[in-house]
Enzyme design. Structure first.
Site, mmCIF file in Angstrom:
data_model
loop_
_atom_site.group_PDB
_atom_site.id
_atom_site.type_symbol
_atom_site.label_atom_id
_atom_site.label_comp_id
_atom_site.label_asym_id
_atom_site.label_seq_id
_atom_site.Cartn_x
_atom_site.Cartn_y
_atom_site.Cartn_z
ATOM 1 N N ASP A 86 9.730 -2.903 -0.626
ATOM 2 C CA ASP A 86 9.090 -4.110 -0.109
ATOM 3 C C ASP A 86 9.911 -5.382 -0.304
ATOM 4 O O ASP A 86 9.771 -6.322 0.472
ATOM 5 C CB ASP A 86 7.703 -4.288 -0.722
ATOM 6 C CG ASP A 86 6.692 -3.305 -0.122
ATOM 7 O OD1 ASP A 86 6.904 -2.861 1.021
ATOM 8 O OD2 ASP A 86 5.699 -2.994 -0.795
ATOM 9 N N TYR A 91 -1.001 -4.032 2.089
ATOM 10 C CA TYR A 91 -1.249 -4.174 0.653
ATOM 11 C C TYR A 91 -1.130 -5.614 0.207
ATOM 12 O O TYR A 91 -0.252 -6.340 0.660
ATOM 13 C CB TYR A 91 -0.178 -3.392 -0.118
ATOM 14 C CG TYR A 91 -0.727 -2.149 -0.751
ATOM 15 C CD1 TYR A 91 -0.639 -0.931 -0.094
ATOM 16 C CD2 TYR A 91 -1.339 -2.193 -2.000
ATOM 17 C CE1 TYR A 91 -1.151 0.212 -0.672
ATOM 18 C CE2 TYR A 91 -1.850 -1.040 -2.574
ATOM 19 C CZ TYR A 91 -1.756 0.158 -1.907
ATOM 20 O OH TYR A 91 -2.268 1.271 -2.481
ATOM 21 N N TYR A 148 -0.303 -7.703 -3.254
ATOM 22 C CA TYR A 148 0.151 -7.643 -4.642
ATOM 23 C C TYR A 148 -0.114 -9.002 -5.276
ATOM 24 O O TYR A 148 0.450 -10.011 -4.830
ATOM 25 C CB TYR A 148 1.653 -7.366 -4.722
ATOM 26 C CG TYR A 148 2.050 -5.980 -4.280
ATOM 27 C CD1 TYR A 148 2.080 -4.926 -5.188
ATOM 28 C CD2 TYR A 148 2.406 -5.727 -2.955
ATOM 29 C CE1 TYR A 148 2.456 -3.649 -4.792
ATOM 30 C CE2 TYR A 148 2.786 -4.449 -2.557
ATOM 31 C CZ TYR A 148 2.806 -3.418 -3.478
ATOM 32 O OH TYR A 148 3.179 -2.158 -3.082
HETATM 33 CU CU CU Z 1 -1.533 2.225 -3.676
#
Ligand code: CU
Ligand code: NAG
Ligand code: NAG
Ligand code: NAG
Ligand code: NAG
Length: 677
Positions: free
Chosen positions: A320, A408, A410
């Protein structure tokens, strides 16, 4: 302002004059050699590059950031007189160029064409263009109509291709997969499974198209998470609350310099790493001075491999930071929701694909955490005739950034404690990557489906998250050593009559000589404590000054086979701990060029040289690892799950540095007013 400046720069023969004028323009914040590039510095870097005959207006910018001065210069304060430099990676005529730009002298200091494997970070613009291609591509339209899907509901997304051992294709590619949104915002839960598109990023054309298998698209019902779409609020009810600071904030921010309680540090933004914390030092009341703890720390890489080997999934082995830019995907934080209402904020700037500066407002928040926790306490009833109770509150400082890399989120927290401890926390939330399946109940499944059925037709695929931190600790100076304290069980012989005990354990200390001595797989090693010490500094009673690394709950390592291609690219993910000698160019654990990389420029390779690390300037690398087995509660959106680690002073101070701090007196606190303190 930036635009008109850019024009006048190109007209001026000697534009360093203008830079000089710019730098003396009124500014309230003091500047620092580690400050990230400002908006006008990014604009200058672009201008200097585009005025070279080597580059054209079709040159694309993939990285523009500070080319930091040498550490010795920063530490000796001479760098304030040295020129500001930018490190820039561009693509031009299908080649990757890396340049160091002197912004003060407006010149190109170095220029190299990268000839090894791997490509730079993908730009937002090229990914934006790639996901539009399928929408007008007849075979895709045919696949949609075959499935009874409507083009207006389609949302596509980019997936890096990885490297799987082929000869280097001289092409920069991206895979595109599509989803169905429609009435839900949660299109990630509705993949058009079985359709795979490969795009040539340089030609910006579809290179290959495959509609392999037809699988039902999961239904939209129950997938949405927007407050106006989830239905009546029947979930648990809690009362609102917030922190009141009647005497104001304890945080002082001057430019990028942050001071709070006994800490001071520098905070800057980088498009690849996100938050970069530098020169953190803590005030020692006994020594009456600030003592250095760390020089520079940031997230170096995030490796996220999925565990399904089929054609539409095997390549999902993301990096990422190196492929997508962890800072590039960090979005503005909202006071009162992303961060407490009393938080302070800082902005960031990056260069877009054309090299022009883009501002990310509120990319970091900085706040004091009052969570009702205890820093230390004791109740003493042993003294005849009286009870002693002393409690000190735990108040800490949090620096937060949230990066949403596609599905996602974070949430990255760096928490500074008054004890001298630093807590590194990574929390995962957002949306799982799911695979469309024909299954609607687990009783239909009789083979490994590589995931958990979390809803009808929705398989959440097993995967890992390995978040690797670069931590250049400078404990009380640059020359440090890495020490393992090992527990050694000792057996007393039956004939020993000095004690009725038959065993105990004791501590044996080992100092790592070379990099290979400092590769640690936590759990499989007998090391109990791992320390970075300054062998040249002792406490008054003779212990070596240090900090210890306390691994947290997410301490998994990769269990992929060594010869699996993604594992070759992330060789470092097999161990949590590595220590390397300081080297300004060894920053990125998976290498400088990660997209389609072959793993030849990774932390594991550098460490393989086994350089000496004893009583030297060293860098600690720590990987927090989550093996993610999804559960039904992760549908339609995951509640946060956290992990991380702590760095804690260990014989650094002479004693508990919080003994002589003031208690809160309960009777003085009433109705949100502290009447005296
Ligand atoms: Cu995960
Ligand atoms: C760059 O590569 C693409 C194919 O990936 C090709 O279509 C294009 O012509 C190339 N451009 C140059 C300037 O060579
Ligand atoms: C610093 O790192 C670069 C990149 O890995 C390497 O080429 C160079 O040899 C290193 N220098 C030292 C002194 O280890
Ligand atoms: C670098 O690491 C990769 C992956 O472990 C390995 O295949 C390669 O041989 C290493 N190269 C060097 C020079 O150490
Ligand atoms: C809140 O407490 C302070 C201190 O005890 C008092 O002076 C004040 O009148 C109180 N305010 C309210 C609204 O109760």
């Amino acid at each position: 302002m930036t635009m008109s400046m850019t024009i006048s720069l190109s007209l001026l023969p000697n534009f360093s004059l203008l830079v000089l004028l710019l730098s003396i323009s009124p500014s309230t914040a003091s500047s620092h050699p580690l400050d990230p590039l400002t908006s006008s510095e990014i604009a200058s870097a672009r201008q200097i590059i585009l005025s070279s005959p080597l580059f054209t207006s079709s040159t694309t910018f993939h990285y523009v950031g500070l080319d930091e001065p040498d550490k010795a210069e920063v530490l000796s304060h001479i760098s304030s007189s040295t020129n500001r430099r930018a490190f820039v990676i561009v693509r031009s005529n299908n080649q990757t160029h890396q340049l160091s730009i002197d912004l003060t002298a407006s010149s190109i200091v170095s220029h190299d064409i990268h000839t090894g494997s791997g490509y730079p970070i993908l730009t937002l613009e090229e990914q934006g263009a790639a996901i539009m291609l399928p929408l007008s591509y007849p075979p895709f339209l045919e696949s949609l109509s075959k499935r009874g899907l409507d083009i207006k509901d389609v949302v596509c997304s980019t997936f890096t291709v990885g490297w799987f051992g082929e000869w280097q294709l001289s092409k920069r590619l991206i895979k595109v997969l599509c989803f169905i949104g429609g009435e839900t915002a949660n299109f990630y839960m509705r993949p058009v499974e079985g359709v795979l598109i490969i795009v040539d990023l340089e030609a910006m054309q579809i290179l290959s198209y495959r509609d392999r298998v037809q699988i039902p698209v999961p239904k939209a019902k129950g997938t949405d998470y927007r407050s106006d779409k989830v239905g009546p609020f029947v979930g648990p009810k809690t009362k609102p609350g917030f922190v009141v600071q009647p005497q104001g904030s304890g945080i002082q921010i001057d430019g990028h310099n942050v001071r709070w309680a006994n800490w001071k540090f520098h905070l800057g933004y980088d498009v690849r790493a996100g938050a970069v914390i530098s020169l953190a030092s803590i005030y020692d009341v006994e020594k009456e001075t600030y003592r250095s703890v760390l020089y520079r720390t940031f997230v170096s890489e995030l490796f996220v491999p999925y565990m399904d080997p089929v054609e539409e999934w095997y390549f999902r082995t993301f990096f990422d930071a190196g492929e997508y830019g962890f800072g590039l995907w960090a979005f503005p934080l909202q006071p009162g929701t992303d961060c407490p209402a009393h938080a302070e904020f800082m902005d960031g700037y990056y260069a877009d694909q054309n090299g022009k500066p883009v501002k990310v407002s509120n990319v970091f928040c900085i706040f004091e955490r009052y969570a009702g926790d205890i820093a230390w306490r004791h109740t003493e009833i042993g003294i005849p005739g009286k009870t002693v109770t002393e409690v000190r509150p735990e108040v800490s400082l949090v620096v937060r950034m949230v990066s949403t890399v596609g599905n996602y989120d974070y949430v990255m927290d760096w928490e500074f404690k008054t004890t001298g401890s630093i807590q590194f926390r990574v929390s995962l939330t957002g949306i799982l990557e799911v695979k469309g399946t024909a299954y609607t109940h687990t009783n239909q499944i009789n083979s490994d489906q590589h995931g958990t059925l979390i809803a009808e037709n929705t398989m959440a695929v097993y995967h890992d998250h390995f978040i690797t931190y670069h931590i250049d600790l400078d404990i009380d100076g640059t020359d440090n050593s890495f020490q393992k304290l090992k527990l050694k069980p000792v057996k007393l012989s039956d004939s020993d009559t000095s004690s009725p005990r038959r065993s105990y354990w004791t501590v044996v200390s080992e100092t790592a000589e070379t990099e290979s001595d400092a590769q640690v797989k936590i759990g499989s090693d007998t090391a109990a404590d791992l320390l970075i010490v300054n062998p040249n500094k002792k406490t008054k009673i003779g212990n070596t000054v240090g900090y210890r690394l306390i691994p947290g709950s997410a301490a998994g390592v990769s269990i992929l086979a060594d010869d699996d291609f993604p594992q070759i690219r992330a060789g470092y993910s097999k161990k949590q701990v590595w220590v390397t000698p300081y080297n300004k160019s060894e920053k990125w654990a998976a290498g400088l060029y990660v997209d389609q990389s072959r793993g030849d420029d990774s932390l594991a390779n550098w460490s393989h040289r086994s350089r000496g690390i004893k009583n030297k300037d060293i860098v600690l690398w720590y990987t927090a690892g989550f093996h993610h087995i999804p559960y039904q509660e992760d549908f339609p959106l995951m509640p946060m799950i956290s992990g991380g680690f702590e760095l804690r002073p260990s014989n650094f101070f002479e004693r508990n540095s919080l003994i002589n701090t003031k208690p809160y007196l309960r009777q003085l606190i009433s109705n949100c007013t502290i009447t005296s303190y």
